[in-house]
Scaffold this motif. Structure first.
Motif, PDB file in Angstrom:
ATOM      1  N   THR A   1       1.020  -1.224  -0.096  1.00 26.05           N
ATOM      2  CA  THR A   1       0.129  -0.014   0.032  1.00 26.05           C
ATOM      3  C   THR A   1       0.830   1.339  -0.065  1.00 26.05           C
ATOM      4  O   THR A   1       0.607   2.184  -0.781  1.00 26.05           O
ATOM      5  CB  THR A   1      -0.999  -0.139   1.234  1.00 26.05           C
TER       6      THR A   1
ATOM      7  N   SER B   1      -5.338   8.445  -5.701  1.00 27.52           N
ATOM      8  CA  SER B   1      -5.274   8.988  -7.225  1.00 27.52           C
ATOM      9  C   SER B   1      -4.801  10.306  -7.078  1.00 27.52           C
ATOM     10  O   SER B   1      -5.406  11.235  -6.474  1.00 27.52           O
ATOM     11  CB  SER B   1      -6.322   8.804  -8.073  1.00 27.52           C
TER      12      SER B   1
ATOM     13  N   HIS C   1       3.673   3.614 -13.193  1.00 27.60           N
ATOM     14  CA  HIS C   1       3.493   3.269 -11.879  1.00 27.60           C
ATOM     15  C   HIS C   1       2.888   1.965 -11.905  1.00 27.60           C
ATOM     16  O   HIS C   1       2.655   1.458 -10.598  1.00 27.60           O
ATOM     17  CB  HIS C   1       2.679   4.101 -11.148  1.00 27.60           C
TER      18      HIS C   1
ATOM     19  N   SER D   1       1.925   6.597  -7.052  1.00 26.10           N
ATOM     20  CA  SER D   1       0.857   7.558  -7.566  1.00 26.10           C
ATOM     21  C   SER D   1       1.593   9.054  -7.593  1.00 26.10           C
ATOM     22  O   SER D   1       1.695   9.662  -8.493  1.00 26.10           O
ATOM     23  CB  SER D   1      -0.378   7.536  -6.759  1.00 26.10           C
TER      24      SER D   1
ATOM     25  N   SER E   1      -3.386  -6.948  -3.272  1.00 28.37           N
ATOM     26  CA  SER E   1      -4.201  -5.625  -3.276  1.00 28.37           C
ATOM     27  C   SER E   1      -3.861  -4.702  -2.096  1.00 28.37           C
ATOM     28  O   SER E   1      -3.528  -5.087  -1.130  1.00 28.37           O
ATOM     29  CB  SER E   1      -5.600  -6.128  -3.254  1.00 28.37           C
ATOM     30  N   SER E   2      -3.885  -3.479  -2.583  1.00 28.69           N
ATOM     31  CA  SER E   2      -3.643  -2.521  -1.527  1.00 28.69           C
ATOM     32  C   SER E   2      -4.925  -2.447  -0.763  1.00 28.69           C
ATOM     33  O   SER E   2      -6.010  -2.620  -0.985  1.00 28.69           O
ATOM     34  CB  SER E   2      -3.147  -1.215  -2.126  1.00 28.69           C
TER      35      SER E   2
ATOM     36  N   SER F   1      -5.928   3.177  -2.296  1.00 26.30           N
ATOM     37  CA  SER F   1      -5.192   3.829  -3.173  1.00 26.30           C
ATOM     38  C   SER F   1      -5.601   5.106  -3.287  1.00 26.30           C
ATOM     39  O   SER F   1      -6.755   5.470  -2.983  1.00 26.30           O
ATOM     40  CB  SER F   1      -5.473   3.131  -4.551  1.00 26.30           C
TER      41      SER F   1
ATOM     42  N   GLY G   1       2.524   1.623  -3.243  1.00 25.47           N
ATOM     43  CA  GLY G   1       1.659   2.179  -4.177  1.00 25.47           C
ATOM     44  C   GLY G   1       1.409   3.686  -4.253  1.00 25.47           C
ATOM     45  O   GLY G   1       0.753   4.316  -5.085  1.00 25.47           O
ATOM     46  N   ILE G   2       1.087   4.184  -2.892  1.00 26.98           N
ATOM     47  CA  ILE G   2       0.977   5.571  -2.694  1.00 26.98           C
ATOM     48  C   ILE G   2       2.096   6.473  -3.443  1.00 26.98           C
ATOM     49  O   ILE G   2       1.877   7.511  -4.173  1.00 26.98           O
ATOM     50  CB  ILE G   2       0.708   6.158  -1.146  1.00 26.98           C
TER      51      ILE G   2
END
Length: 406
Positions: free
Chosen positions: A38, A127, A358, A45, A121-122, A125, A41-42
């Motif tokens: 997670t 955006s 990404h 972004s 999976s995170s 997320s 993933g941030i």
């Protein structure tokens, strides 16, 4: 007197991140792995948001600063640097496409393909839409850079130039303070996901051979560049290569073309390049000559395509190399600068979906590139001095005879 604290370089940090990612993905519970994924993933972004701004900042200033130079010598130097970069990238693809398939058994590729949908999976997320898309950023950078280069000091003043220089400094600060320090987290999250999905061990069994081939290509490139310089200048290529050793080793340690400039100027002086030529060519080529980086990026992209069964051919690679040869102008003088500049253009090879800057495939590209970045940088700066010798010879034999001044 206080002792200076030893700082861990980016390369060791990334190696540690890869090892930690494999260990965490192998032995830690899923919930903990998802926490790291997670966070990764941030960060990705945020990276997607910053990339267009990096293009505008660095490419604009890189082109705008080309104004300072010496007429014909500027054109000659840029042409040599760009030509060297294109040839190196094309040769890298031909070698990689010939050798890499033999490293990658069908069973290993099928094993990788079978784990494609097993990603973690995170928990959440975020955006962060970029202000500009990639193409708009490139076009804006070229328009502003070219106009600043030709109009500054004639029909416009220095206000916009100084503003862009400050903006470039801000982006540079973001790169050094946020992007580069958090890259290990990004890579760690990628390898946690890859390990949990079962990809890691199949991939690592292939990649050590890729690394070895890339390093050999770097060394062959340096040898050939100095052979050409020696043929033009009638100097010993082996002596010039020996003179280049301090610059090469400095680049290995700093992973920065810019940081290697002072040492590289000394190497150019040992090669007999005059002060006015070396002071012009070496700093310029530190920003525009990316032969080593292009070898690494092209080889890594070819390996990633083969591992993920994506189509790749010379007709796909050449436009990518030509575009990246321009886009990497003045890419940050910091570890990973070239691959960060290349990220928005990877769709030209991987396709729109797989080439998401990404996404997981581009994250693998970052990991692959960074682990070899120091060797690519060392190849870049070594080639800078080969170009310096050629430019010095052209100047002494042709331009200086006509009475032109640098």
């Amino acid at each position: 007197m206080e002792k200076k604290k030893a700082k861990l370089g980016l390369l060791p940090k990334l190696v540690i991140a890869i090892v930690l990612g494999i260990i965490i993905g192998q032995f830690f519970p899923v919930w903990f792995c998802r926490v790291v994924v997670t966070a990764s993933g941030i960060f990705s972004s945020f990276l997607k948001f910053i990339i267009p701004l990096m293009i505008v900042a660095y490419v604009t200033m890189g082109i705008a600063d080309l104004k300072s130079g010496a007429g014909k010598l500027l054109i000659i130097t840029v042409a040599l640097a760009y030509g060297s970069t294109l040839i190196a990238g094309s040769a890298s693809y031909l070698v990689s496409a010939s050798l890499f398939p033999s490293f990658m058994s069908e069973g290993a590729l099928e094993q990788i393909a079978a784990t494609a949908d097993n990603s973690l999976s995170s928990y959440l997320s975020i955006s962060i839409p970029p202000i500009l898309d990639t193409l708009s950023a490139v076009v804006l950078a070229f328009v502003m850079g070219l106009c600043l280069s030709t109009l500054r000091g004639k029909t416009i003043g220095d206000t916009l130039y100084n503003g862009m220089k400050d903006f470039s400094g801000i982006i540079d600060q973001v790169l050094h303070s946020i992007i580069i320090p958090l890259l290990p987290l990004y890579v760690c999250g990628t390898f946690i996901d890859m390990t949990k999905s079962g990809k890691t061990f199949a991939i690592l069994g292939i990649l050590w051979k890729v690394f070895l081939v890339v390093i050999i290509m770097h060394l062959v490139c340096i040898f050939l560049q100095f052979c050409v310089a020696g043929a033009v200048s009638r100097k010993s290529p082996l002596k010039m290569i020996r003179n280049q050793i301090p610059g090469y080793t400095t680049a290995l340690g700093t992973q920065s073309s810019a940081a290697t400039i002072p040492v590289n100027l000394q190497c150019a002086a040992a090669d007999g390049v005059s002060e006015q030529i070396r002071n012009f060519v070496v700093p310029l080529c530190a920003n525009i000559h990316m032969a080593g980086s292009m070898i690494t990026i092209t080889a890594c992209a070819t390996a990633v395509c083969l591992m993920n069964q994506l189509p790749i051919s010379l007709s796909i690679v050449v436009p990518f190399i030509m575009t990246l040869g321009v886009a990497m102008v003045a890419s940050p003088g910091a570890p990973g600068g070239s691959i960060m500049t290349a990220l928005p253009f990877l769709y030209m090879i991987f396709g729109a979906e797989a080439g998401d800057p990404h996404g997981p495939i581009c994250a693998i590209m970052v990991a692959l590139y960074i682990t070899q970045d120091s060797f690519g940088t060392a190849c870049n700066v070594s080639g800078d001095n080969a170009i310096g010798v050629i430019v010095e010879t052209i100047y002494q034999k042709f331009i200086n005879k006509s009475g032109a001044k640098v």
